[in-house]
Design a protein around this motif. Structure first.
Motif, PDB file in Angstrom:
ATOM      1  N   ASP A  26       1.222  -3.126  -4.745  1.00 17.79           N
ATOM      2  CA  ASP A  26       2.540  -2.616  -4.351  1.00 17.79           C
ATOM      3  C   ASP A  26       3.300  -3.660  -3.533  1.00 17.79           C
ATOM      4  OD1 ASP A  26       4.527  -0.621  -4.250  1.00 17.79           O
ATOM      5  OD2 ASP A  26       3.754   0.212  -2.380  1.00 17.79           O
ATOM      6  N   ASP A  84       6.871  -2.596   1.627  1.00 19.15           N
ATOM      7  CA  ASP A  84       5.533  -2.009   1.699  1.00 19.15           C
ATOM      8  C   ASP A  84       4.894  -2.131   3.083  1.00 19.15           C
ATOM      9  OD1 ASP A  84       3.563  -0.508   0.396  1.00 19.15           O
ATOM     10  OD2 ASP A  84       2.335  -2.286   0.018  1.00 19.15           O
ATOM     11  N   HIS A 106       6.978   2.840   2.638  1.00 16.22           N
ATOM     12  CA  HIS A 106       6.476   4.233   2.618  1.00 16.22           C
ATOM     13  C   HIS A 106       5.344   4.412   3.628  1.00 16.22           C
ATOM     14  CE1 HIS A 106       2.905   3.630  -0.342  1.00 16.22           C
ATOM     15  NE2 HIS A 106       3.299   2.437   0.054  1.00 16.22           N
ATOM     16  N   HIS A 107       5.375   3.656   4.718  1.00 13.70           N
ATOM     17  CA  HIS A 107       4.364   3.784   5.781  1.00 13.70           C
ATOM     18  C   HIS A 107       5.022   4.216   7.092  1.00 13.70           C
ATOM     19  CE1 HIS A 107       2.426   0.944   2.971  1.00 13.70           C
ATOM     20  NE2 HIS A 107       1.290   1.455   3.382  1.00 13.70           N
ATOM     21  N   SER A 127       4.427   5.270  -3.260  1.00 10.89           N
ATOM     22  CA  SER A 127       4.436   3.808  -3.317  1.00 10.89           C
ATOM     23  C   SER A 127       5.832   3.280  -3.009  1.00 10.89           C
ATOM     24  CB  SER A 127       4.006   3.309  -4.706  1.00 10.89           C
ATOM     25  OG  SER A 127       5.040   3.508  -5.649  1.00 10.89           O
ATOM     26  N   THR A 128       5.871   2.046  -2.504  1.00 12.02           N
ATOM     27  CA  THR A 128       7.160   1.384  -2.307  1.00 12.02           C
ATOM     28  C   THR A 128       7.843   1.161  -3.649  1.00 12.02           C
ATOM     29  OG1 THR A 128       6.336   0.291  -0.314  1.00 12.02           O
ATOM     30  CG2 THR A 128       8.272  -0.682  -1.362  1.00 12.02           C
ATOM     31  N   ASP A 158      -1.160   2.617  -5.964  1.00  9.12           N
ATOM     32  CA  ASP A 158      -1.050   3.291  -4.667  1.00  9.12           C
ATOM     33  C   ASP A 158      -1.365   4.781  -4.756  1.00  9.12           C
ATOM     34  OD1 ASP A 158      -0.455   1.001  -3.267  1.00  9.12           O
ATOM     35  OD2 ASP A 158       1.302   1.857  -2.272  1.00  9.12           O
TER      36      ASP A 158
HETATM   37 MG    MG Z   1       2.305   0.708  -0.884  1.00  7.56          MG
END
Ligand code: MG
Ligand code: MG
Ligand code: MG
Length: 319
Positions: A26, A84, A106-107, A127-128, A158
């Motif tokens: 990703d 990411d 996406h974190h 996932s990004t 992911d």
């Molecule tokens: Mg990711």
């Protein structure tokens, strides 16, 4: 150099698009695609990576006819778009607040600062690559076939072919958009072949390489914690080397001055993880994750996601 002059210079430099340390599929695919989208929108941009592709990503790049982005750990004064990750511990070490112009991720957020307003797209999706696909669609720009293939691979990696609890309807929609563009009629078979290639390569690696291939460092309160993940179609090769792995983990924990170091050996078909833990306070880790360690590890059924199922409870316990 006077600040205004430095800013004027940095405006003329291309934006570097970069994923996290120890990049995964990703991080690499999203960097390549975001740099392409930026260029399509008339902004100079170049994808870079903080390390070489892991074995899964190397397989994906070859299947998709993509080149790995150049490895570069110094950003000089370039403007930077992070993909990411949005965690200072995972970003390039010399990233300054004046350089940050955008984040697609996406974190969890983790301590980054910027000097100026920036473009940010952060959503709790699988996932990004899902968000990058949406950005192409919103900008009404075409996704070139190799990048559609790379982005599809990133969604599948992911979300582990939509089995991870992080999977959302947006990820499934993105894959439905990407699969025909990539010329891949059976995404699940593609996801399975990626996992096979990854597992095969990981089985041949040393204990230390197993720890470091997909390793992430987190600041948790005053402590630092490392969480590594190995994903494979079978984790027998990890279980066979329990003692060597635990010894290498403890040596790494001490070398890096960590509170704890965890290795998630995730058995994808069984949808669970053998979780290995070395810690200066294992009881706190056991309580936080509601596990009972035996001989340094525990089997946790249903555990797939580091970001969703491991990091938040540890963070809360160590705050
Ligand atoms: Mg990711
Ligand atoms: Mg990643
Ligand atoms: Mg991952």
């Amino acid at each position: 150099m006077p600040v205004l002059l430095a800013q004027a210079l940095s405006l003329t430099l291309p934006v570097l698009v970069v994923g996290h340390k120890n990049p995964d599929t990703d991080a690499i695919a999203s960097a390549l695609a975001m740099a392409d989208l930026e260029r399509q929108l008339g902004r100079a941009a170049q994808a870079i990576a903080q390390g070489p592709p892991n074995p899964e990503t190397a397989y994906v790049l070859q299947r998709c006819n993509l080149q790995a982005p150049p490895v570069r750990t110094s950003l000089a004064r370039h403007p930077v778009l992070l993909v990411d990750h949005s965690d200072a511990a995972l970003a390039p070490d010399d990233l300054e607040p004046s350089q940050l112009v955008g984040i697609v991720d996406h974190h969890k957020l983790g301590g980054l600062q910027s000097d100026a307003p920036l473009r940010v797209r952060i959503e709790p999706v699988g996932s990004t690559a899902t968000l990058v696909t949406e950005l192409y669609q919103q900008a009404a720009r075409p996704i070139p076939r190799p990048l559609a293939c790379g982005l599809l691979a990133a969604v599948l990696s992911d979300t582990r072919s939509f089995q991870s609890p992080t999977t959302t309807a947006q990820d499934r929609r993105a894959a439905e958009v990407l699969a025909p563009l990539a010329g891949i009629p059976d995404p699940r078979a593609f996801g399975a072949s990626m996992l096979q290639a990854y597992g095969r390569a990981m089985a041949g690696r040393s204990d230390l390489e197993l720890i470091n291939t997909d390793f992430k460092l987190f600041n948790m309160g005053a402590q630092r914690v490392g969480v590594s993940q190995i994903e494979a179609p079978s984790i027998a090769f990890v279980l066979e080397r329990r003692q060597g792995l635990l010894a290498a983990m403890e040596a790494e924990r001490q070398r890096l001055g960590l509170h704890s170091l965890l290795v998630m050996a995730t058995d994808v078909p069984r949808l669970g993880t053998e979780l290995f833990v070395v810690s200066k306070d294992p009881v706190t880790v056991e309580r936080a994750l509601r596990i009972h360690l035996r001989d340094g590890s525990a089997w946790v059924s249903g555990l797939i996601s580091r970001k969703r199922q491991v990091v938040p409870p540890l963070q809360a316990a160590l705050r």
